[in-house]
Scaffold this motif. Structure first.
Motif, PDB file in Angstrom:
ATOM      1  N   SER A   9       0.833  -1.205   0.000  1.00 37.56           N
ATOM      2  CA  SER A   9       0.000   0.000   0.000  1.00 37.56           C
ATOM      3  C   SER A   9       0.867   1.255   0.000  1.00 37.56           C
ATOM      4  N   ASN A  10       0.321   2.315  -0.538  1.00 42.70           N
ATOM      5  CA  ASN A  10       0.973   3.631  -0.604  1.00 42.70           C
ATOM      6  C   ASN A  10       2.296   3.615  -1.353  1.00 42.70           C
ATOM      7  N   VAL A  11       2.442   2.733  -2.322  1.00 40.49           N
ATOM      8  CA  VAL A  11       3.637   2.708  -3.168  1.00 40.49           C
ATOM      9  C   VAL A  11       3.437   3.690  -4.317  1.00 40.49           C
ATOM     10  N   VAL A  12       4.481   4.471  -4.615  1.00 41.62           N
ATOM     11  CA  VAL A  12       4.466   5.376  -5.759  1.00 41.62           C
ATOM     12  C   VAL A  12       5.467   4.843  -6.774  1.00 41.62           C
ATOM     13  N   ALA A  27       5.455  -1.712   1.307  1.00 38.66           N
ATOM     14  CA  ALA A  27       4.533  -0.583   1.455  1.00 38.66           C
ATOM     15  C   ALA A  27       5.301   0.715   1.677  1.00 38.66           C
ATOM     16  N   GLY A  28       4.807   1.788   1.049  1.00 35.69           N
ATOM     17  CA  GLY A  28       5.361   3.115   1.257  1.00 35.69           C
ATOM     18  C   GLY A  28       6.564   3.463   0.407  1.00 35.69           C
ATOM     19  N   CYS A  29       7.010   2.582  -0.463  1.00 38.45           N
ATOM     20  CA  CYS A  29       8.191   2.859  -1.298  1.00 38.45           C
ATOM     21  C   CYS A  29       7.862   3.855  -2.407  1.00 38.45           C
ATOM     22  N   VAL A  30       8.877   4.600  -2.807  1.00 40.91           N
ATOM     23  CA  VAL A  30       8.821   5.393  -4.026  1.00 40.91           C
ATOM     24  C   VAL A  30       9.815   4.736  -4.978  1.00 40.91           C
ATOM     25  N   ASN A  43      11.958   0.061   1.746  1.00 42.12           N
ATOM     26  CA  ASN A  43      11.792   1.497   1.704  1.00 42.12           C
ATOM     27  C   ASN A  43      13.008   2.280   2.194  1.00 42.12           C
TER      28      ASN A  43
END
Length: 65
Positions: A9-12, A27-30, A43
């Motif tokens: 979730s919240n991956v860009v 989750a949360g990686c750019v 991350n």
């Protein structure tokens, strides 16, 4: 993005980036650069922590930082 990828979730994922087969993105990686096949990405500045080769057998020697 290719086959059998798990994206947290919240991956860009930035435009133009290719994510290989059988990858896991935490989750949360750019994700700003290409991710090779069979990789796990954390991350912490997009460290690639492990490759898997030969139908699931892990190769611990392929650690990139």
């Amino acid at each position: 993005m290719r086959r059998h990828c798990w994206i947290g979730s919240n991956v860009v994922i930035l435009k133009g980036v290719t994510i290989g087969n059988n990858c896991v993105i935490e989750a949360g990686c750019v994700v700003y650069k290409d991710v090779p096949d069979n990789s796990v990405v954390m991350n912490q500045q997009q460290h690639q922590i492990k490759f898997t080769h030969n139908h699931g057998k892990e190769n611990q020697d392929s650690v990139h930082r």
